[in-house]
Design an enzyme around this catalytic site. Structure first.
Site, mmCIF file in Angstrom:
data_model
loop_
_atom_site.group_PDB
_atom_site.id
_atom_site.type_symbol
_atom_site.label_atom_id
_atom_site.label_comp_id
_atom_site.label_asym_id
_atom_site.label_seq_id
_atom_site.Cartn_x
_atom_site.Cartn_y
_atom_site.Cartn_z
ATOM 1 N N ARG A 60 0.829 -1.200 0.000
ATOM 2 C CA ARG A 60 0.000 0.000 0.000
ATOM 3 C C ARG A 60 0.866 1.254 0.000
ATOM 4 N NH1 ARG A 60 -4.492 0.179 4.538
ATOM 5 N NH2 ARG A 60 -2.730 0.823 5.823
ATOM 6 N N LYS A 87 -2.571 6.523 1.323
ATOM 7 C CA LYS A 87 -2.352 7.018 2.680
ATOM 8 C C LYS A 87 -1.349 8.171 2.619
ATOM 9 C CE LYS A 87 -2.681 4.614 7.047
ATOM 10 N NZ LYS A 87 -4.123 4.678 7.314
ATOM 11 N N GLU A 146 -16.378 6.441 3.847
ATOM 12 C CA GLU A 146 -15.767 5.931 5.069
ATOM 13 C C GLU A 146 -15.650 7.080 6.065
ATOM 14 O OE1 GLU A 146 -11.550 4.971 5.043
ATOM 15 O OE2 GLU A 146 -11.271 5.963 3.133
HETATM 16 C C1 PLP Z 1 -5.255 3.881 7.594
HETATM 17 C C2 PLP Z 1 -6.660 4.156 7.209
HETATM 18 C C3 PLP Z 1 -7.679 3.187 7.375
HETATM 19 C C4 PLP Z 1 -7.463 1.870 8.075
HETATM 20 O O1 PLP Z 1 -6.585 1.007 7.430
HETATM 21 P P1 PLP Z 1 -5.958 -0.243 8.178
HETATM 22 O O2 PLP Z 1 -4.996 -0.782 7.189
HETATM 23 O O3 PLP Z 1 -7.050 -1.192 8.469
HETATM 24 O O4 PLP Z 1 -5.319 0.279 9.420
HETATM 25 C C5 PLP Z 1 -8.950 3.494 6.903
HETATM 26 N N1 PLP Z 1 -9.228 4.684 6.333
HETATM 27 C C6 PLP Z 1 -8.286 5.632 6.192
HETATM 28 C C7 PLP Z 1 -8.669 6.931 5.557
HETATM 29 C C8 PLP Z 1 -6.980 5.396 6.615
HETATM 30 O O5 PLP Z 1 -6.054 6.358 6.465
#
Ligand code: PLP
Length: 341
Positions: free
Chosen positions: A82, A184, A220
């Site tokens: 990722r 991210k 989300e």
């Molecule tokens: C990091 C993140 C998540 C959660 O991801 P995980 O890999 O399960 O920790 C969900 N939404 C956003 C916007 C994020 O930055």
């Protein structure tokens, strides 16, 4: 090995430097071999790319102790991939996936005394990140970068039991169509600070964002993906190109299907169908699952039948099964648990 003298169960989610961090620098078109360092400070040029144009991406994962005393991390290869994908979107030279996983191993090994013991609920949170370090003034990618993994021990997400939360529907957008919602990037969090502080001031724990193009579909929250349970026991999660691909969400869907025999669906979820669901939860590395008791839509409350007192039965089972897999009390799928040796 002797563990640090820390009141593990009472730690909060706050930065506390550990003995070592992993550092690799990118210069002249390549990543150097990387090293561990005891220095928590970075000396940076005042015009560094990250300071001017926010060129940075990050990850988050945990190291912890299993029931049989092994130090492990959970699916670090997915975080590595990722971060690789995030970097490409911001014109950052991606850090190789295998080297990321090896760097996780090295830094956790070096900080093993900081990995909380089994049963405390605490974990060693790992924060890998990459940022543009060389000077940039005309808008352009930097020429030099630093990849770094820092570690910090953090306490149990829920102290005194898992409690449902109330969230609000946000009038702000988290991600534009075809934007950076699926990576991210630090910049996604910078712009979420105002909405989250405003939500807190109004008494809500989080914002739930709708799709910015039509404002009819669930996306989300600021930092976690969303899960729903239908009346007939199906697990549903929104599908959209602007949602961050959560490792926890992908793992929970697998667990639902292969461990709990549930049907799962990844599809567009209209906001107007939300009142039909019987359970709702947020998922991410930090909490695994946070149950949602109520969604406030501009004063109109959507209350889930699972209520505000405790986590609903399906979210509970999902949470227990995934944490059992992580902690070594339930047999994991092949390749999920990465042992630090
Ligand atoms: C990091 C993140 C998540 C959660 O991801 P995980 O890999 O399960 O920790 C969900 N939404 C956003 C916007 C994020 O930055």
């Amino acid at each position: 090995m002797s563990k640090k003298d820390i009141d593990w169960s009472n730690l909060t989610f706050a930065y506390q430097p550990t003995d070592y961090r992993y550092i690799s620098n990118y210069k002249n078109g390549e990543w150097d071999e990387g090293t561990l360092s005891q220095d928590p400070n970075i000396v940076l040029n005042e015009c560094a790319g990250v300071l001017q144009y926010s060129q940075s991406v990050f990850e988050g994962l945990k190291a912890y102790t299993t029931v049989d005393g092994r130090t492990v991390t959970f699916r670090p290869d997915l975080n590595a991939q990722r971060m690789f994908d995030s970097a490409k979107r911001l014109e950052i030279p991606p850090f190789p996936v295998d080297r990321f996983v090896e760097a996780v191993r090295e830094v956790v090994k070096a900080n093993e005394d900081w990995v909380p013991p089994y049963g405390t609920g605490a974990t060693l949170y790992l924060r890998p990140y990459v940022f543009g370090s060389s000077p940039v003034i005309g808008v352009a990618p930097a020429e030099e970068y630093q990849f770094r993994i820092i570690c910090t021990p953090v306490g149990p997400y829920f102290k005194g039991g898992v409690k449902p939360i109330t969230i609000r529907v946000s009038d702000y957008d988290r991600a534009a169509p075809h934007g950076t919602g699926n990576i991210k990037a630090g910049l996604n969090y910078a712009m979420s600070l105002h909405p989250i502080m405003e939500a807190h001031r109004q008494g809500f724990s989080e914002n739930i964002y709708l799709d910015p193009a039509t404002r009819t579909k669930v996306e989300e929250t600021g930092g976690a993906n969303v899960l729903f349970v239908t009346k007939d026991g199906k697990l549903v999660t929104p599908k959209s190109d602007s949602i961050l691909p959560s490792v926890t969400r992908r793992s929970l869907l697998y667990v639902a299907e292969h461990y709990l025999g549930m049907e799962t669906e990844e599809r567009e979820v209209l906001f107007e169908e939300v009142p039909d669901f019987v359970e709702c939860g947020l998922c991410g590395t930090a909490a695994v699952i946070s149950p949602i008791g109520c969604i406030n839509d501009h004063g109109k409350e959507i209350k889930f039948p699972s209520g505000m007192e405790e986590i609903g039965p399906v979210m509970k089972k999902l949470r227990e099964t995934l944490t059992g897999i992580q902690m070594g009390t339930i047999e994991p799928p092949e390749g999920w648990i990465y042992e630090i040796k």
